[in-house]
Design a protein around this motif. Structure first.
Motif, PDB file in Angstrom:
ATOM      1  N   ALA A   2      96.384  -8.181  65.622  1.00  0.00           N
ATOM      2  CA  ALA A   2      96.543  -8.599  67.014  1.00  0.00           C
ATOM      3  C   ALA A   2      97.468  -7.643  67.756  1.00  0.00           C
ATOM      4  CB  ALA A   2      97.116 -10.013  67.066  1.00  0.00           C
ATOM      5  N   GLN A   3      97.198  -7.526  69.040  1.00  0.00           N
ATOM      6  CA  GLN A   3      98.024  -6.653  69.862  1.00  0.00           C
ATOM      7  C   GLN A   3      99.420  -7.242  70.022  1.00  0.00           C
ATOM      8  OE1 GLN A   3      95.058  -5.414  73.175  1.00  0.00           O
ATOM      9  NE2 GLN A   3      97.039  -4.621  73.759  1.00  0.00           N
ATOM     10  N   PRO A   4     100.474  -6.495  69.723  1.00  0.00           N
ATOM     11  CA  PRO A   4     101.833  -7.023  69.878  1.00  0.00           C
ATOM     12  C   PRO A   4     102.141  -7.285  71.346  1.00  0.00           C
ATOM     13  CG  PRO A   4     101.886  -4.664  69.418  1.00  0.00           C
ATOM     14  CD  PRO A   4     100.469  -5.104  69.228  1.00  0.00           C
ATOM     15  N   GLY A   5     102.790  -8.427  71.614  1.00  0.00           N
ATOM     16  CA  GLY A   5     103.207  -8.745  72.968  1.00  0.00           C
ATOM     17  C   GLY A   5     102.134  -9.374  73.826  1.00  0.00           C
ATOM     18  N   LYS A   6     100.911  -9.424  73.320  1.00  0.00           N
ATOM     19  CA  LYS A   6      99.816  -9.987  74.104  1.00  0.00           C
ATOM     20  C   LYS A   6      99.701 -11.482  73.831  1.00  0.00           C
ATOM     21  CE  LYS A   6      95.008  -9.091  75.355  1.00  0.00           C
ATOM     22  NZ  LYS A   6      95.279  -8.361  76.596  1.00  0.00           N
ATOM     23  N   ALA A   7      99.167 -12.222  74.819  1.00  0.00           N
ATOM     24  CA  ALA A   7      98.955 -13.657  74.662  1.00  0.00           C
ATOM     25  C   ALA A   7      97.552 -14.027  75.125  1.00  0.00           C
ATOM     26  CB  ALA A   7      99.993 -14.443  75.452  1.00  0.00           C
ATOM     27  N   THR A   8      96.979 -15.037  74.483  1.00  0.00           N
ATOM     28  CA  THR A   8      95.728 -15.648  74.911  1.00  0.00           C
ATOM     29  C   THR A   8      96.009 -17.131  75.087  1.00  0.00           C
ATOM     30  OG1 THR A   8      94.373 -14.010  73.743  1.00  0.00           O
ATOM     31  CG2 THR A   8      93.319 -16.098  74.323  1.00  0.00           C
ATOM     32  N   VAL A   9      95.809 -17.623  76.304  1.00  0.00           N
ATOM     33  CA  VAL A   9      96.236 -18.985  76.645  1.00  0.00           C
ATOM     34  C   VAL A   9      95.039 -19.818  77.076  1.00  0.00           C
ATOM     35  CG1 VAL A   9      97.918 -20.357  77.919  1.00  0.00           C
ATOM     36  CG2 VAL A   9      98.382 -17.938  77.488  1.00  0.00           C
ATOM     37  N   PHE A  10      94.934 -21.020  76.506  1.00  0.00           N
ATOM     38  CA  PHE A  10      93.831 -21.938  76.788  1.00  0.00           C
ATOM     39  C   PHE A  10      94.356 -23.132  77.576  1.00  0.00           C
ATOM     40  CE2 PHE A  10      92.920 -19.597  72.941  1.00  0.00           C
ATOM     41  CZ  PHE A  10      91.616 -19.165  73.152  1.00  0.00           C
ATOM     42  N   ILE A 203      87.359 -22.532  70.790  1.00  0.00           N
ATOM     43  CA  ILE A 203      88.410 -21.527  70.677  1.00  0.00           C
ATOM     44  C   ILE A 203      88.106 -20.558  69.541  1.00  0.00           C
ATOM     45  CG2 ILE A 203      90.848 -21.179  70.090  1.00  0.00           C
ATOM     46  CD1 ILE A 203      91.427 -23.793  71.616  1.00  0.00           C
ATOM     47  N   LYS A 204      87.599 -21.073  68.434  1.00  0.00           N
ATOM     48  CA  LYS A 204      87.222 -20.200  67.318  1.00  0.00           C
ATOM     49  C   LYS A 204      86.189 -19.157  67.759  1.00  0.00           C
ATOM     50  CE  LYS A 204      88.019 -22.997  63.163  1.00  0.00           C
ATOM     51  NZ  LYS A 204      88.609 -21.928  62.329  1.00  0.00           N
ATOM     52  N   GLU A 232      94.284 -25.336  66.837  1.00  0.00           N
ATOM     53  CA  GLU A 232      93.741 -23.987  66.670  1.00  0.00           C
ATOM     54  C   GLU A 232      94.625 -22.907  67.294  1.00  0.00           C
ATOM     55  OE1 GLU A 232      91.198 -21.283  65.055  1.00  0.00           O
ATOM     56  OE2 GLU A 232      91.313 -23.430  64.666  1.00  0.00           O
ATOM     57  N   VAL A 233      95.713 -23.280  67.991  1.00  0.00           N
ATOM     58  CA  VAL A 233      96.573 -22.289  68.639  1.00  0.00           C
ATOM     59  C   VAL A 233      97.909 -22.181  67.914  1.00  0.00           C
ATOM     60  CG1 VAL A 233      95.479 -22.588  70.891  1.00  0.00           C
ATOM     61  CG2 VAL A 233      97.468 -23.994  70.297  1.00  0.00           C
ATOM     62  N   ASP A 234      98.601 -21.072  68.184  1.00  0.00           N
ATOM     63  CA  ASP A 234      99.906 -20.866  67.562  1.00  0.00           C
ATOM     64  C   ASP A 234     100.973 -21.747  68.187  1.00  0.00           C
ATOM     65  OD1 ASP A 234      98.972 -18.739  65.871  1.00  0.00           O
ATOM     66  OD2 ASP A 234      99.025 -17.402  67.615  1.00  0.00           O
ATOM     67  N   VAL A 235     100.901 -21.912  69.509  1.00  0.00           N
ATOM     68  CA  VAL A 235     101.912 -22.688  70.242  1.00  0.00           C
ATOM     69  C   VAL A 235     101.211 -23.701  71.141  1.00  0.00           C
ATOM     70  CG1 VAL A 235     103.875 -22.597  71.824  1.00  0.00           C
ATOM     71  CG2 VAL A 235     103.460 -20.685  70.252  1.00  0.00           C
ATOM     72  N   SER A 236     101.500 -24.971  70.943  1.00  0.00           N
ATOM     73  CA  SER A 236     100.866 -26.033  71.739  1.00  0.00           C
ATOM     74  C   SER A 236     101.855 -26.610  72.739  1.00  0.00           C
ATOM     75  CB  SER A 236     100.332 -27.137  70.824  1.00  0.00           C
ATOM     76  OG  SER A 236     101.360 -27.633  69.989  1.00  0.00           O
ATOM     77  N   VAL A 237     101.364 -26.819  73.965  1.00  0.00           N
ATOM     78  CA  VAL A 237     102.215 -27.319  75.057  1.00  0.00           C
ATOM     79  C   VAL A 237     101.588 -28.577  75.642  1.00  0.00           C
ATOM     80  CG1 VAL A 237     103.318 -26.777  77.253  1.00  0.00           C
ATOM     81  CG2 VAL A 237     102.916 -24.953  75.586  1.00  0.00           C
ATOM     82  N   LYS A 247     101.897 -35.514  72.952  1.00  0.00           N
ATOM     83  CA  LYS A 247     103.305 -35.088  73.030  1.00  0.00           C
ATOM     84  C   LYS A 247     103.921 -34.963  71.641  1.00  0.00           C
ATOM     85  CE  LYS A 247     104.546 -36.971  77.564  1.00  0.00           C
ATOM     86  NZ  LYS A 247     105.401 -37.951  78.281  1.00  0.00           N
ATOM     87  N   ARG A 248     103.598 -35.899  70.763  1.00  0.00           N
ATOM     88  CA  ARG A 248     104.186 -35.903  69.419  1.00  0.00           C
ATOM     89  C   ARG A 248     103.797 -34.658  68.630  1.00  0.00           C
ATOM     90  NH1 ARG A 248     103.045 -37.336  64.276  1.00  0.00           N
ATOM     91  NH2 ARG A 248     100.881 -37.890  64.734  1.00  0.00           N
ATOM     92  N   LEU A 249     102.581 -34.189  68.822  1.00  0.00           N
ATOM     93  CA  LEU A 249     102.091 -33.056  68.051  1.00  0.00           C
ATOM     94  C   LEU A 249     102.343 -31.707  68.709  1.00  0.00           C
ATOM     95  CD1 LEU A 249      98.709 -34.569  66.787  1.00  0.00           C
ATOM     96  CD2 LEU A 249     100.822 -34.222  65.488  1.00  0.00           C
ATOM     97  N   ALA A 250     102.841 -31.719  69.921  1.00  0.00           N
ATOM     98  CA  ALA A 250     103.053 -30.467  70.648  1.00  0.00           C
ATOM     99  C   ALA A 250     104.312 -29.740  70.168  1.00  0.00           C
ATOM    100  CB  ALA A 250     103.163 -30.746  72.139  1.00  0.00           C
ATOM    101  N   ASP A 251     104.282 -28.425  70.289  1.00  0.00           N
ATOM    102  CA  ASP A 251     105.484 -27.636  70.017  1.00  0.00           C
ATOM    103  C   ASP A 251     106.477 -27.721  71.165  1.00  0.00           C
ATOM    104  OD1 ASP A 251     104.642 -26.451  67.478  1.00  0.00           O
ATOM    105  OD2 ASP A 251     103.148 -25.377  68.670  1.00  0.00           O
TER     106      ASP A 251
END
Length: 272
Positions: A2-10, A203-204, A232-237, A247-251
């Motif tokens: 993966a490209q460093p510093g890049k983000a993909t947001v859903f 997302i996959k 499926e994501v690294d960080v969930s909001v 809310k309970r499962l979110a990062d």
């Protein structure tokens, strides 16, 4: 790699990027009543800033592509995970296309008809109401599934919006239930589609297509069908207005949709 510093947001749409009070929809212009909400100016500016920094932004919704408001669609999204993962596009390229089969639709119709239920049937290019729609209130709608499907531009159904009591009957059906998944919506409605069609599956498909051009993945959501997005994501909001399980499962839990929570979350994550 993966490209460093890049983000993909859903981004989920309803309750996340924007919200329309269902009780006030009838006051909207007729062309706008069935469309998605639109983001606030602050949220729209945050999306533009996110993409301007070289990141990807994707819509990730239960809605059909034709149900997305033009003001939302005009923002610089890289693609759309639509119909809860059943139909996924990037530009003109279709990455995933999984409609309900004729046999499954026929069985669904038998269960719904026996209970006196109607439905909103959604495709990638339109929607049609069956037996008065989910609330059973619309006049002049088709009485049979075959007639309803015949009115869709592509002749395909990907997802149904029905009363939650009807959804419970479908997923409990011994012949059909294992093939379906149901997620609760507002106003005692649920969306029902194939169990293989989830935001996770959508997302996959996107990540496989992007390959190395992904970076860290993030997901914003508020409701039950966003739980597979989170998985499926690294960080969930989670939005401040999200259901407790989300809310309970979110990062991280950001502000509510009425407080521009998407913009606040992107700022907190230093993505804008």
């Amino acid at each position: 790699m993966a490209q460093p510093g890049k983000a993909t947001v859903f981004f989920d749409i309803d309750g996340t990027l924007g919200w329309t009070d269902p009780n006030k929809r009838d006051a909207l212009p007729e062309w706008e009543r069935g469309l998605s909400p639109t983001p606030s100016p602050r949220v729209a500016a945050a999306i533009r800033s996110l993409v301007a920094r070289g990141n990807h932004a994707f819509l990730c919704s239960g809605r059909s592509p034709v149900g997305i408001h033009p003001d939302l669609a005009s923002l610089p999204f890289s693609g759309i995970i639509a119909l809860a993962g059943a139909y996924v596009t990037m530009g003109d390229k279709v990455l995933r296309d999984r409609p309900l089969s004729a046999d499954v639709l026929a069985h669904i119709d038998r269960v719904l008809a026996a209970g006196g239920y109607g439905a909103l049937i959604e495709s990638a290019h339109g929607a049609v109401e069956l037996r008065g729609g989910a609330l059973g209130r619309r006049s002049g709608t088709p009485d049979t599934m075959d007639e309803a499907i015949g009115q869709l531009p592509d002749g395909c159904a990907y997802k149904l919006v029905i009363r939650s009591s009807a959804a419970d009957e479908l997923v409990a059906d011994p012949q059909l239930g294992s093939q379906l998944v149901a997620s609760r919506l507002e106003m005692q409605n649920s969306e029902v589609g194939l169990a293989c069609n989830t935001k996770k599956a959508g997302i996959k498909a996107v990540l496989s297509h992007l390959g190395d051009d992904v970076g860290v993945t993030y997901g914003f959501g508020d409701s039950e069908n966003d739980l597979t997005l989170f998985s499926e994501v690294d960080v969930s909001v989670a939005m401040g207005n999200a259901i407790p399980e989300v809310k309970r499962l979110a990062d991280y839990v950001t502000d509510s949709v009425s407080e521009d929570g998407v913009a606040s979350g992107l700022e907190h994550l230093q993505l804008v």
